[in-house]
Design a protein around this motif. Structure first.
Motif, PDB file in Angstrom:
ATOM      1  N   LYS A   1       0.631  -1.559  -0.021  1.00  0.00           N
ATOM      2  CA  LYS A   1       0.411  -0.223   0.085  1.00  0.00           C
ATOM      3  C   LYS A   1       0.727   1.044  -0.178  1.00  0.00           C
ATOM      4  CE  LYS A   1      -4.223  -2.289   2.244  1.00  0.00           C
ATOM      5  NZ  LYS A   1      -4.515  -1.791   3.694  1.00  0.00           N
ATOM      6  N   LYS A   2       2.065   1.392   0.751  1.00  0.00           N
ATOM      7  CA  LYS A   2       3.016   2.006   0.349  1.00  0.00           C
ATOM      8  C   LYS A   2       3.120   2.924  -0.735  1.00  0.00           C
ATOM      9  CE  LYS A   2       4.407   2.020   5.537  1.00  0.00           C
ATOM     10  NZ  LYS A   2       5.438   1.510   6.324  1.00  0.00           N
ATOM     11  N   VAL A   3       3.825   1.741  -1.582  1.00  0.00           N
ATOM     12  CA  VAL A   3       4.278   1.916  -2.623  1.00  0.00           C
ATOM     13  C   VAL A   3       2.825   2.484  -3.691  1.00  0.00           C
ATOM     14  CG1 VAL A   3       5.127   0.628  -4.922  1.00  0.00           C
ATOM     15  CG2 VAL A   3       5.686   0.097  -2.924  1.00  0.00           C
ATOM     16  N   LEU A   4       1.858   1.472  -3.635  1.00  0.00           N
ATOM     17  CA  LEU A   4       1.055   2.329  -4.335  1.00  0.00           C
ATOM     18  C   LEU A   4       0.312   3.735  -4.252  1.00  0.00           C
ATOM     19  CD1 LEU A   4      -1.121   1.902  -6.318  1.00  0.00           C
ATOM     20  CD2 LEU A   4      -2.447   1.348  -4.397  1.00  0.00           C
ATOM     21  N   ALA A   5       0.508   4.209  -2.608  1.00  0.00           N
ATOM     22  CA  ALA A   5       0.205   5.374  -2.194  1.00  0.00           C
ATOM     23  C   ALA A   5       0.985   6.361  -2.948  1.00  0.00           C
ATOM     24  CB  ALA A   5       0.010   5.343  -0.392  1.00  0.00           C
ATOM     25  N   GLN A   6       2.753   6.149  -2.862  1.00  0.00           N
ATOM     26  CA  GLN A   6       3.915   6.852  -3.512  1.00  0.00           C
ATOM     27  C   GLN A   6       3.088   7.494  -5.402  1.00  0.00           C
ATOM     28  OE1 GLN A   6       6.848   5.343  -2.229  1.00  0.00           O
ATOM     29  NE2 GLN A   6       7.086   5.956  -0.816  1.00  0.00           N
TER      30      GLN A   6
END
Ligand code: AQP
Length: 334
Positions: A267-272
């Motif tokens: 999710k962190k990668v997607l948020a970025q």
């Protein structure tokens, strides 16, 4: 040039589902087509709404559309209620629309389940939509998959009106559905919808995007951090395809299958990815928000241009139907 019409309700923030499913197609079309895009405020009042917020939401929608790339130099952007002919034609079209067709519309069934008392306006929603499109005698209507059934009905309404008045007047508009047919919301189940709050807004700040993504549903098989998952069963993996590069998408799939990453890592990668993809939209949005007079001017010019076309259509519609003309006042030159 083929004429394109599409609309969007100011029922909440413009989200990535609207953007991927519809708005980015409008942006692509505006170079080679005559485009009319309407913020359909009279559609949005068929659901629960707060009158004290309607004007703000309408303005916010205009800002988000312009920030996303709708260009007023190439496309007519206007508010539906600023062109009263939409409701006039809508009434006329109610007289040729079969009731049974309205009752079997999936969106009517879904939305009426969410309301205690069902307003007739919710049933008649597709007729107003038919009026929106036929008023401009549009050829193409770029929409998400949820609207395809309504478009079929619009075609039928056009046929019935033409047959009733022996006129080959309204073209049968074609639905254009892009590749992102139906973006699922962050609940992992229902369509991403403004009114369901399962969205990521296209002008959301990075912190807000993260807040929304953190609790989002993923593959239900991933109960603990070490459970391997199936990316194909994860809605967020679908979103990675739109907001991450190919190498990241492949890595996300591997890390999910091998439980190398937990869902939060993914999710962190997607948020970025979403934050950086939407950064220019956020920046343009902030500039427009600081200049509401400019936005109001764009909408006013849009309504003027749309109104001219709408009046031409209505004059021909009335003529075909034998509606009596109003006498001109003495001395009138119009
Ligand atoms: N989740 C979606 N995936 C793909 N396309 C979508 N669209 C909406 N949601 C998705 C497309 O966006 C355009 C504008 O939609 P609308 O405002 O006319 O109404 P809607 O389809 O009812 O959109 P929402 O977000 O679900 O709004 P509410 O909650 O107010 O009903 C349409 O072309 C639609 O297909």
């Amino acid at each position: 040039m083929p004429r394109v019409f599409s609309g969007i309700q100011p029922s909440g923030e413009l989200h990535i589902g609207n953007y991927l499913g519809a708005v980015r197609n409008w942006i692509d079309l505006q170079d080679k087509h005559e485009c009319l895009i309407s913020i359909v405020d009279y559609h949005s009042i068929t659901q629960d709404f707060d009158p004290s917020e309607l004007t703000t939401k309408t303005m916010d929608m205009a800002i988000s559309l312009l920030a996303a790339g709708i260009d007023p130099e190439k496309c007519t952007l206007f508010v539906q209620s600023h062109v009263p002919e939409h409701t006039e034609l809508s009434w006329i079209l109610t007289t040729v629309t079969p009731l049974g067709e309205l009752e079997r519309m999936t969106q009517f069934k879904d939305k009426s389940r969410r309301q205690e008392s069902i307003p007739a306006g919710l049933l008649n929603y597709p007729i107003l939509q038919a009026a929106d499109i036929l008023l401009y005698r549009a050829d193409l209507v770029p929409v998400g998959e949820d609207q395809v059934q309504h478009l079929e009905l619009v075609r039928e309404i056009a046929r019935k009106w033409n047959a009733r008045y022996k006129a080959d007047f309204f073209p049968e508009p074609k639905a254009m559905v892009g590749t992102a047919k139906r973006i699922v919301g962050l609940d992992g189940e229902t369509k991403m919808s403004k009114s369901l709050g399962n969205t990521i807004g296209i002008v959301d700040e990075p912190e807000r995007i993260w807040e929304q993504l953190k609790p989002a549903k993923t593959d239900p098989a991933r109960v603990t951090r070490n459970d391997p998952g199936d990316p194909e069963k994860c809605n967020l993996y679908t979103l990675h395809h739109y907001f991450s590069n190919e190498a990241t998408v492949n890595n996300v799939a591997d890390q999910c299958r091998n439980a190398g990453w937990g869902c939060l890592d993914c999710k962190k990668v997607l948020a970025q990815g979403i934050s950086s993809h939407l950064e220019p939209v956020r920046e343009r949005g902030a500039e427009l928000r600081a200049d509401p007079g400019r936005v109001a001017e764009i909408l006013r010019d849009g309504a003027k241009a749309a109104g001219r076309l709408a009046r031409e259509t209505m004059s021909e519609v009335r003529e075909h139907m034998g509606v009596m003309r109003a006498a001109r006042s003495q001395g009138s030159h119009t």
